[in-house]
Design a protein around this motif. Sequence first.
Motif, PDB file in Angstrom:
ATOM      1  N   GLY A   1       1.047  -1.491  -0.048  1.00  0.00           N
ATOM      2  CA  GLY A   1       0.011  -0.416  -0.177  1.00  0.00           C
ATOM      3  C   GLY A   1       1.162   1.347  -0.059  1.00  0.00           C
ATOM      4  O   GLY A   1       1.922   0.933  -0.779  1.00  0.00           O
ATOM      5  N   ASN A   2       0.857   2.285   1.380  1.00  0.00           N
ATOM      6  CA  ASN A   2       1.610   3.101   0.806  1.00  0.00           C
ATOM      7  C   ASN A   2       3.258   3.454   1.797  1.00  0.00           C
ATOM      8  O   ASN A   2       3.088   3.823   2.104  1.00  0.00           O
ATOM      9  N   MET A   3       3.368   1.725   2.935  1.00  0.00           N
ATOM     10  CA  MET A   3       4.206   1.803   3.425  1.00  0.00           C
ATOM     11  C   MET A   3       4.969   1.077   2.366  1.00  0.00           C
ATOM     12  O   MET A   3       4.999   0.264   1.337  1.00  0.00           O
ATOM     13  N   ARG A   4       6.296   1.483   2.574  1.00  0.00           N
ATOM     14  CA  ARG A   4       7.639   0.945   2.600  1.00  0.00           C
ATOM     15  C   ARG A   4       8.339   0.529   2.954  1.00  0.00           C
ATOM     16  O   ARG A   4       8.941   1.266   3.652  1.00  0.00           O
TER      17      ARG A   4
ATOM     18  N   SER B   1       9.020   3.453   5.571  1.00  0.00           N
ATOM     19  CA  SER B   1       8.489   4.589   5.133  1.00  0.00           C
ATOM     20  C   SER B   1       7.312   4.577   4.141  1.00  0.00           C
ATOM     21  O   SER B   1       6.565   4.080   4.607  1.00  0.00           O
ATOM     22  N   SER B   2       6.918   6.211   4.312  1.00  0.00           N
ATOM     23  CA  SER B   2       5.494   5.891   3.432  1.00  0.00           C
ATOM     24  C   SER B   2       5.844   6.275   1.682  1.00  0.00           C
ATOM     25  O   SER B   2       6.517   7.058   1.961  1.00  0.00           O
ATOM     26  N   ASN B   3       5.517   5.879   0.926  1.00  0.00           N
ATOM     27  CA  ASN B   3       5.531   5.805  -0.542  1.00  0.00           C
ATOM     28  C   ASN B   3       4.560   7.585  -0.795  1.00  0.00           C
ATOM     29  O   ASN B   3       4.429   8.263  -1.628  1.00  0.00           O
ATOM     30  N   GLN B   4       4.092   8.559   0.076  1.00  0.00           N
ATOM     31  CA  GLN B   4       3.636   9.376  -0.111  1.00  0.00           C
ATOM     32  C   GLN B   4       4.423  10.420  -0.357  1.00  0.00           C
ATOM     33  O   GLN B   4       5.842  10.595   0.609  1.00  0.00           O
TER      34      GLN B   4
ATOM     35  N   ARG C   1      -1.292   4.086   8.326  1.00  0.00           N
ATOM     36  CA  ARG C   1      -2.116   4.521   6.913  1.00  0.00           C
ATOM     37  C   ARG C   1      -3.383   5.974   7.045  1.00  0.00           C
ATOM     38  O   ARG C   1      -2.996   6.091   5.598  1.00  0.00           O
ATOM     39  N   ARG C   2      -3.536   6.294   7.670  1.00  0.00           N
ATOM     40  CA  ARG C   2      -4.435   7.569   7.858  1.00  0.00           C
ATOM     41  C   ARG C   2      -4.158   8.054   7.770  1.00  0.00           C
ATOM     42  O   ARG C   2      -3.284   9.462   6.924  1.00  0.00           O
ATOM     43  N   ASP C   3      -3.057   8.406   8.871  1.00  0.00           N
ATOM     44  CA  ASP C   3      -1.684   9.589   9.698  1.00  0.00           C
ATOM     45  C   ASP C   3      -0.675   9.437   8.622  1.00  0.00           C
ATOM     46  O   ASP C   3      -0.007  10.694   9.331  1.00  0.00           O
ATOM     47  N   LEU C   4      -0.274   8.509   8.624  1.00  0.00           N
ATOM     48  CA  LEU C   4       1.135   8.184   8.681  1.00  0.00           C
ATOM     49  C   LEU C   4       2.071   8.154   9.545  1.00  0.00           C
ATOM     50  O   LEU C   4       3.479   8.499   8.816  1.00  0.00           O
ATOM     51  N   GLU C   5       1.229   7.819  10.351  1.00  0.00           N
ATOM     52  CA  GLU C   5       2.445   7.865  11.483  1.00  0.00           C
ATOM     53  C   GLU C   5       2.829   6.409  12.105  1.00  0.00           C
ATOM     54  O   GLU C   5       2.470   5.097  11.740  1.00  0.00           O
ATOM     55  N   LEU C   6       4.010   6.672  12.822  1.00  0.00           N
ATOM     56  CA  LEU C   6       5.426   5.153  12.135  1.00  0.00           C
ATOM     57  C   LEU C   6       5.458   5.445  13.850  1.00  0.00           C
ATOM     58  O   LEU C   6       6.480   6.441  14.630  1.00  0.00           O
ATOM     59  N   THR C   7       4.779   4.233  14.532  1.00  0.00           N
ATOM     60  CA  THR C   7       5.290   3.975  16.358  1.00  0.00           C
ATOM     61  C   THR C   7       5.996   2.791  16.565  1.00  0.00           C
ATOM     62  O   THR C   7       5.837   1.470  16.250  1.00  0.00           O
ATOM     63  N   VAL C   8       7.108   3.112  17.050  1.00  0.00           N
ATOM     64  CA  VAL C   8       7.918   2.187  17.456  1.00  0.00           C
ATOM     65  C   VAL C   8       8.235   1.554  18.842  1.00  0.00           C
ATOM     66  O   VAL C   8       7.893   2.073  19.046  1.00  0.00           O
ATOM     67  N   SER C   9       8.081  -0.020  18.906  1.00  0.00           N
ATOM     68  CA  SER C   9       7.887  -0.420  20.119  1.00  0.00           C
ATOM     69  C   SER C   9       8.698  -0.960  20.080  1.00  0.00           C
ATOM     70  O   SER C   9       9.385  -2.030  18.912  1.00  0.00           O
ATOM     71  N   SER C  10       8.913  -1.847  21.087  1.00  0.00           N
ATOM     72  CA  SER C  10       9.972  -3.518  21.466  1.00  0.00           C
ATOM     73  C   SER C  10       8.967  -4.817  20.704  1.00  0.00           C
ATOM     74  O   SER C  10       7.777  -4.377  21.111  1.00  0.00           O
ATOM     75  N   SER C  11       9.948  -5.827  20.663  1.00  0.00           N
ATOM     76  CA  SER C  11       9.536  -7.003  19.807  1.00  0.00           C
ATOM     77  C   SER C  11       9.915  -8.024  20.199  1.00  0.00           C
ATOM     78  O   SER C  11      10.972  -8.217  20.437  1.00  0.00           O
TER      79      SER C  11
END
Length: 349
Positions: A194-197, A228-231, A252-262
């Motif tokens: 989608g709009n994520m790269r 990142s975003s393709n926008q 996908r709506r506001d293109l925000e990227l939130t990082v957490s542990s995994s």
Amino acid sequence: MNKVDLKALLDKYLNDQCTAAEASLLFNEIQKPENELLIRNFISNELNGDPIAIDRLFANEKAIETVRKTLLVAVKDSSKENNRYSNFNTRFIKIFLSAAAIFILIASATVYLIYRSELIKGKTNSEDLKELVTNIGEKKRIQLYDGTTIWLCPSSKLKYRDQLIGKFREVSLDGEAFFQVAKDKSHPFIIHSGNMRTEVVGTSFDITSYSNLKIFSVSVVTGIVKVSSNQPQSALTKNVVLKPGQKVFFNRRDLELTVSSSKVQAVLNRKSGILSYNGTPIQEVITDLRRYYDASIKLGDNTSSCLCFGDFDTSQPLSVILKQISVSINGNAVEANGGFIINGGCKEP
């Protein structure tokens, strides 16, 4: 000045309809840093919003910026010479803006022609475009021409080529997959969702990007991953670099990227069909299970707010997994009308 005004002014100048005042205004607007993205968007529009072409356009920003700086230096020198005279020469403004307009059009046309050529080449080799699809409950494993191995999860779609075209190794994903990318620094591996790269050189990670989800995610096991975003409007600012044990949620709506542990082991478990949860809303758990089992699963009113903990092996029958989940939330799973309903409340903390 907004995007529409700038474009309208540029179009007016190119049609030789600008007054001296409008030409001077355009001169000032082109140089403003805040209009940088507007100019980039103007160029990207020439590419019809193609995400791959836009990515490559931004990859060439250094070369374009060099042309821009050279042009402005030359104009500055000419401007000093011109200021020796008492009145500002309108003809000089026209000459400058001809150069500025030519710069924009050359950048646009050059990029457009280069990528149009690549797109045509891609169409010529359209028979090389492959598509791998999995149904509900189905998993597939594929190895690409470069040695990259991909484990495709149920209800997913992967598009790829069996040869290298251009400088990038590129695929597109709608669904979930675990990637073990072969290392090749000269040819970055890019996943379009989608709009994520997602861009890597050689690493292993999981991507969840079903097109019906509002939130995508990328979880890293080894190596470094850039998301990142393709926008166009966000390509310069909205990106993160992930390390092993990190996960990013992409809105996908506001293109925000939130990082957490995994937890790395939990990511590896998913590749093997073992779904691991640690306080995950039960609605998300049921959504996962619906991709692995062709059956109706519903939640009762007192169940929808529960959180789920534990590891669940999707090689087991659905009835077994739902029983395990029901016990963990102090509820019970009832089979009805060819499907299941989970009733009951959650355990008190």
